[in-house]
Scaffold this active site. Structure first.
Site, PDB file in Angstrom:
ATOM      1  CE  LYS A   1     -59.121  43.452 -62.517  1.00  0.00           C
ATOM      2  NZ  LYS A   1     -60.195  42.401 -62.060  1.00  0.00           N
TER       3      LYS A   1
ATOM      4  CD  GLU B   1     -61.599  57.778 -71.133  1.00  0.00           C
ATOM      5  OE1 GLU B   1     -61.750  58.397 -70.055  1.00  0.00           O
ATOM      6  OE2 GLU B   1     -61.893  57.807 -72.440  1.00  0.00           O
TER       7      GLU B   1
ATOM      8  CB  CYS C   1     -66.463  58.824 -63.502  1.00  0.00           C
ATOM      9  SG  CYS C   1     -67.575  58.357 -65.346  1.00  0.00           S
TER      10      CYS C   1
ATOM     11  CD  GLU D   1     -63.434  59.807 -58.479  1.00  0.00           C
ATOM     12  OE1 GLU D   1     -62.206  58.928 -58.066  1.00  0.00           O
ATOM     13  OE2 GLU D   1     -64.397  59.900 -59.298  1.00  0.00           O
TER      14      GLU D   1
HETATM   15  P1  NAP Z   1     -59.924  50.504 -59.027  1.00  0.00           P
HETATM   16  O1  NAP Z   1     -60.277  49.780 -57.968  1.00  0.00           O
HETATM   17  O2  NAP Z   1     -58.681  51.826 -60.239  1.00  0.00           O
HETATM   18  O3  NAP Z   1     -59.925  49.643 -60.487  1.00  0.00           O
HETATM   19  C1  NAP Z   1     -60.285  49.623 -61.772  1.00  0.00           C
HETATM   20  C2  NAP Z   1     -60.037  48.096 -62.700  1.00  0.00           C
HETATM   21  O4  NAP Z   1     -58.896  48.630 -61.974  1.00  0.00           O
HETATM   22  C3  NAP Z   1     -60.373  47.076 -61.354  1.00  0.00           C
HETATM   23  O5  NAP Z   1     -60.471  45.829 -63.272  1.00  0.00           O
HETATM   24  C4  NAP Z   1     -59.342  46.202 -60.461  1.00  0.00           C
HETATM   25  O6  NAP Z   1     -59.287  45.040 -60.500  1.00  0.00           O
HETATM   26  C5  NAP Z   1     -58.320  47.044 -61.961  1.00  0.00           C
HETATM   27  N1  NAP Z   1     -57.094  47.081 -60.815  1.00  0.00           N
HETATM   28  C6  NAP Z   1     -57.117  47.336 -59.942  1.00  0.00           C
HETATM   29  N2  NAP Z   1     -55.377  46.998 -59.667  1.00  0.00           N
HETATM   30  C7  NAP Z   1     -55.166  46.506 -60.395  1.00  0.00           C
HETATM   31  C8  NAP Z   1     -52.952  46.813 -61.050  1.00  0.00           C
HETATM   32  N3  NAP Z   1     -52.221  46.830 -59.903  1.00  0.00           N
HETATM   33  N4  NAP Z   1     -53.294  46.877 -62.313  1.00  0.00           N
HETATM   34  C9  NAP Z   1     -54.000  46.538 -63.445  1.00  0.00           C
HETATM   35  N5  NAP Z   1     -55.645  46.641 -63.074  1.00  0.00           N
HETATM   36  C10 NAP Z   1     -55.716  46.731 -61.569  1.00  0.00           C
HETATM   37  O7  NAP Z   1     -61.373  51.936 -59.898  1.00  0.00           O
HETATM   38  P2  NAP Z   1     -62.567  51.098 -58.777  1.00  0.00           P
HETATM   39  O8  NAP Z   1     -62.839  51.457 -57.886  1.00  0.00           O
HETATM   40  O9  NAP Z   1     -63.039  49.526 -59.485  1.00  0.00           O
HETATM   41  O10 NAP Z   1     -63.411  52.490 -59.837  1.00  0.00           O
HETATM   42  C11 NAP Z   1     -64.175  53.489 -59.531  1.00  0.00           C
HETATM   43  C12 NAP Z   1     -62.936  54.463 -60.421  1.00  0.00           C
HETATM   44  O11 NAP Z   1     -63.563  54.134 -61.466  1.00  0.00           O
HETATM   45  C13 NAP Z   1     -63.434  55.562 -59.380  1.00  0.00           C
HETATM   46  O12 NAP Z   1     -62.024  56.646 -59.189  1.00  0.00           O
HETATM   47  C14 NAP Z   1     -64.141  56.316 -60.890  1.00  0.00           C
HETATM   48  O13 NAP Z   1     -64.070  57.778 -61.464  1.00  0.00           O
HETATM   49  C15 NAP Z   1     -63.519  55.947 -61.786  1.00  0.00           C
HETATM   50  N6  NAP Z   1     -64.077  55.778 -63.265  1.00  0.00           N
HETATM   51  C16 NAP Z   1     -63.499  56.480 -64.533  1.00  0.00           C
HETATM   52  C17 NAP Z   1     -64.277  56.640 -65.369  1.00  0.00           C
HETATM   53  C18 NAP Z   1     -64.272  57.370 -66.836  1.00  0.00           C
HETATM   54  O14 NAP Z   1     -64.609  57.178 -67.886  1.00  0.00           O
HETATM   55  N7  NAP Z   1     -62.899  58.243 -66.827  1.00  0.00           N
HETATM   56  C19 NAP Z   1     -65.808  55.951 -65.715  1.00  0.00           C
HETATM   57  C20 NAP Z   1     -66.201  54.766 -64.768  1.00  0.00           C
HETATM   58  C21 NAP Z   1     -65.514  55.036 -63.663  1.00  0.00           C
HETATM   59  P3  NAP Z   1     -60.531  44.365 -59.157  1.00  0.00           P
HETATM   60  O15 NAP Z   1     -61.473  45.181 -58.903  1.00  0.00           O
HETATM   61  O16 NAP Z   1     -59.496  43.161 -59.123  1.00  0.00           O
HETATM   62  O17 NAP Z   1     -59.102  45.574 -58.006  1.00  0.00           O
END
Ligand code: NAP
Length: 476
Positions: free
Chosen positions: A169, A244, A278, A380
Site C-alpha cells: 500500500k 520503522e 526520518c 518530530e
Molecule cells: P503515516 O501517516 O503514518 O503514513 C504511513 C503509511 O501508513 C501511509 O501509506 C498511510 O496511508 C498508511 N496509514 C495511515 N493510517 C493507517 C492505518 N490506520 N493503518 C494502516 N496504515 C495506515 O506516515 P507519513 O506521514 O506517510 O510518513 C512520515 C513518517 O514516517 C515520519 O514520522 C517519519 O519519521 C516516518 N519514517 C520512518 C522511517 C524509518 O525507517 N524509521 C523512514 C521514513 C519515514 P495514507 O497515505 O493513505 O494515509
C-alpha cells in the site's frame, strides 16, 4: 494510473479515484483508484494463489528477475526521478539518488540469494538436529510518502528474495513511482500475483491489509502514532511486524570538531528532502565554546540554499510534500515566535514571489537559543527547521540528546576517540554516525529503538524478518 493486482492494471470496485497533486505547483498530475476492503481481499487472494509457485522457485531464479528489474530501473532512472519529483517535491538530483538507491538495494539482496539456509546442529544424546528456513507467505508493505522508492526497495527486496509474495500500500500522496516500479518488476518477469499494489486511504486499505487473516507479516514505515495502531491490529492475529517509525535525531558538535564539515553535515542532515527524512538532524547540540563561530557559518550557508521547484536547475530544496505538513511547520514556527522559545536567525517564513505562490514552500530555517520546553525539541519536526541548543560538554549533550521517546539515529562530530566511544555507548539510537549524518547503505542494518520502532531493514539480518525458522530433531 491504476492499481496492480495479479499482474494487471485494475480500477477499484468503488469506482472512485483520488488526485495526485504536484506539491511545487499545485497542478494535477494523475488520479489513482480509491481502493476498498474488497480490493484488498482480491489482492491478498492473488498474492496467496501466487505464493506456492513463487516459494518453490530457487532463490537464484528469483534473483535473476530482481536483477533484471534493477537494470531496467537504471535505464529509466531519469524518467522515474522526474515522476518522483513531480509527486513528492524533492529536487531532481535527490530523486535520482533515491531511484539509484532502489536499484542498489534490489541488487544487494540478489547477491544474498545463496546465503539463507538452515543449519546442522549436533545435539548430544539426541542424535542430529537441523534447522530449515521457509518463507512466511503473504506479506504486507505499507509505505510513507517521504522516500517512497527507497522504502519500497527496503521492504520488497528481502521479502521477494526469500520467496514471499506481497501486497503493497503506497502513501496516498505518492503512489505513482511505486506503481511504475511494480510494473517494471512485472516487465522483468515477476509472475502475476507476486507483488500487488492497492492504492487508497490508510484507515481503509492499510487497516484491512493488517487485519486480513491471510497476511502473515506486516512491514510498516510511517509515524509512530500510526505504527502503534498497526501493532495493535497485528497483535489480534499474532502477526510478525517490522515497524520503522519516526525519529528526532540529535547531532552533537564537540569543540574539537571540524566546523566546516559539521556545517555541511548539518545542512544536508536537516534540509535534504526538505527536512522530511526520518533520520534528519532534528535537534543540534553544539558546545558553548565553539557555538558562536559555528552558528555564524551555519546561518550563512542556510541563507545560500536555493528553494524552488525540484525540476528546475540548481535547486537545493523543494517544497514540503503536502498541505498538512506545510500547515504544521508554519504553526510550529509561529508558536516558537509567539512563546519566545527561540531566536529565528534565518528563514522562518513562506518565501514570497510568483514562483512559490502555488506550492508548499517554506524557507530553510535556523532557530537558536531554543528553550528546553519548546515543541521544536519535543516533537518530530518533519520539515526544514533546525533548532540549535548550546551545551557545556559531552555529558550534558548526551543527556539532552537522549531526552526523547525516539531512538532512530544520532551523530557525534569530534576527532577524539574517547568521545566517539562514549557517544557510541551512551547515545540511545539504532544507528550512530561519527562525523557524518544521514548516510544509509543496503549492507548496514537500519532501524530504531524506543518509539522509533521494532525490527531492522537492510543488511543480511532483514532476511530473517521474512523467514520462518523450523527445527528438526532426529533420533537414529
Ligand atoms: P503515516 O501517516 O503514518 O503514513 C504511513 C503509511 O501508513 C501511509 O501509506 C498511510 O496511508 C498508511 N496509514 C495511515 N493510517 C493507517 C492505518 N490506520 N493503518 C494502516 N496504515 C495506515 O506516515 P507519513 O506521514 O506517510 O510518513 C512520515 C513518517 O514516517 C515520519 O514520522 C517519519 O519519521 C516516518 N519514517 C520512518 C522511517 C524509518 O525507517 N524509521 C523512514 C521514513 C519515514 P495514507 O497515505 O493513505 O494515509
Amino acid at each position: 494510473m491504476k492499481m496492480q493486482i495479479n499482474g494487471k492494471a485494475v480500477e477499484s470496485y468503488s469506482g472512485e479515484f483520488f488526485y495526485i497533486i504536484n506539491p511545487a505547483t499545485g497542478e494535477l498530475i494523475d488520479q489513482v483508484p480509491k481502493g476498498t476492503e474488497y480490493d484488498v481481499e482480491i489482492a491478498v487472494e492473488a498474492a496467496s494463489s501466487a505464493f506456492n509457485c513463487w516459494a518453490s522457485t530457487s532463490p537464484q531464479q528469483r534473483a535473476r528477475i530482481l536483477y533484471t528489474a534493477a537494470g531496467i530501473v537504471r535505464q529509466r532512472k531519469d524518467e522515474l526521478a522526474i515522476l518522483l519529483t513531480r509527486e513528492q517535491g524533492k529536487p531532481f538530483a535527490e530523486s535520482k539518488n533515491e531511484i539509484e538507491g532502489f536499484a542498489n538495494v534490489l541488487e544487494y539482496y540478489c547477491g544474498l540469494a545463496s546465503s539463507f539456509h538452515g543449519d546442522f546442529i549436533p545435539v548430544p544424546q539426541n542424535g542430529y538436529s537441523f534447522t530449515i528456513k521457509k518463507p512466511l507467505g503473504v506479506c504486507a508493505a505499507i509505505i510513507p510518502w517521504n522516500m517512497p522508492a527507497l522504502i519500497m526497495a527496503w521492504k520488497i527486496s528481502p521479502a521477494l528474495i526469500t520467496g514471499n509474495t506481497l501486497v503493497l500500500k503506497p502513501a496516498s500522496n505518492t503512489p505513482l513511482t511505486n506503481l511504475t516500479l511494480a510494473s517494471i518488476l512485472s516487465e522483468a518477469g515477476l509472475p502475476p500475483g507476486v507483488i500487488n499494489i492497492v492504492t487508497g486511504p490508510g484507515e481503509v486499505v492499510g487497516e484491512s491489509l493488517v487485519k486480513s487473516p491471510q497476511v502473515k507479516k506486516i512491514s510498516f514505515t510511517g509515524e509512530a502514532r500510526t505504527g502503534k495502531r498497526v501493532a495493535e491490529l497485528a497483535a489480534g492475529g499474532m502477526k510478525r511486524v517490522t515497524l520503522e517509525l519516526g525519529g528526532s535525531d540529535p547531532m552533537i558538535v564537540c569543540d574539537d570538531a571540524n566546523l566546516e564539515t559539521a556545517v555541511s553535515g548539518a545542512l544536508r542532515g536537516r534540509f535534504y528532502n526538505c527536512g522530511q527524512t526520518c533520520t534528519a538532524v532534528k535537534r543540534l547540540f553544539v558546545f558553548e565554546s565553539v557555538a558562536e563561530g559555528f552558528i555564524k557559518k551555519l546561518e550563512a550557508s542556510i541563507r545560500n540554499l536555493k528553494v524552488g521547484n525540484g525540476l528546475h536547475e540548481n535547486i537545493d530544496m523543494g517544497p514540503l510534500n503536502n498541505c498538512r505538513q506545510w500547515e504544521y511547520i508554519k504553526e510550529l514556527v509561529a508558536d516558537v515566535e509567539e512563546k519566545d522559545e527561540g531566536r529565528i536567525v534565518a528563514g522562518g517564513r513562506v518565501p514570497e514571489g510568483s514562483a512559490y505562490s502555488r506550492g508548499y514552500f517554506f524557507e530553510p530555517t535556523l532557530v537558536v537559543d531554543v528553550q528546553r520546553e519548546s515543541r521544536l525539541l519535543k516533537e518530530e519536526v518533519f520539515g526544514p527547521v533546525l533548532p540549535v541548543v548550546q551545551v557545556k560538554n559531552l555529558e550534558e549533550a548526551i543527556e539532552e540528546a537522549n531526552n526523547t521517546c525516539y531512538g532512530l539515529g544520532a551523530s557525534i562530530w569530534t576527532k577524539n576517540i574517547d568521545r566517539v566511544r562514549t557517544g557510541c555507548e551512551q547515545l540511545n539510537a539504532g544507528i550512530i554516525w561519527i562525523n557524518q549524518h544521514l548516510k544509509v547503505a543496503p549492507e548496514v542494518p537500519f532501524g530504531g529503538a524506543g518509539e522509533s520502532g521494532i525490527g531492522k531493514e537492510n543488511g543480511p539480518d532483514a532476511l530473517s524478518e521474512y523467514l520462518d525458522l523450523k527445527a528438526l530433531m532426529l533420533k537414529i
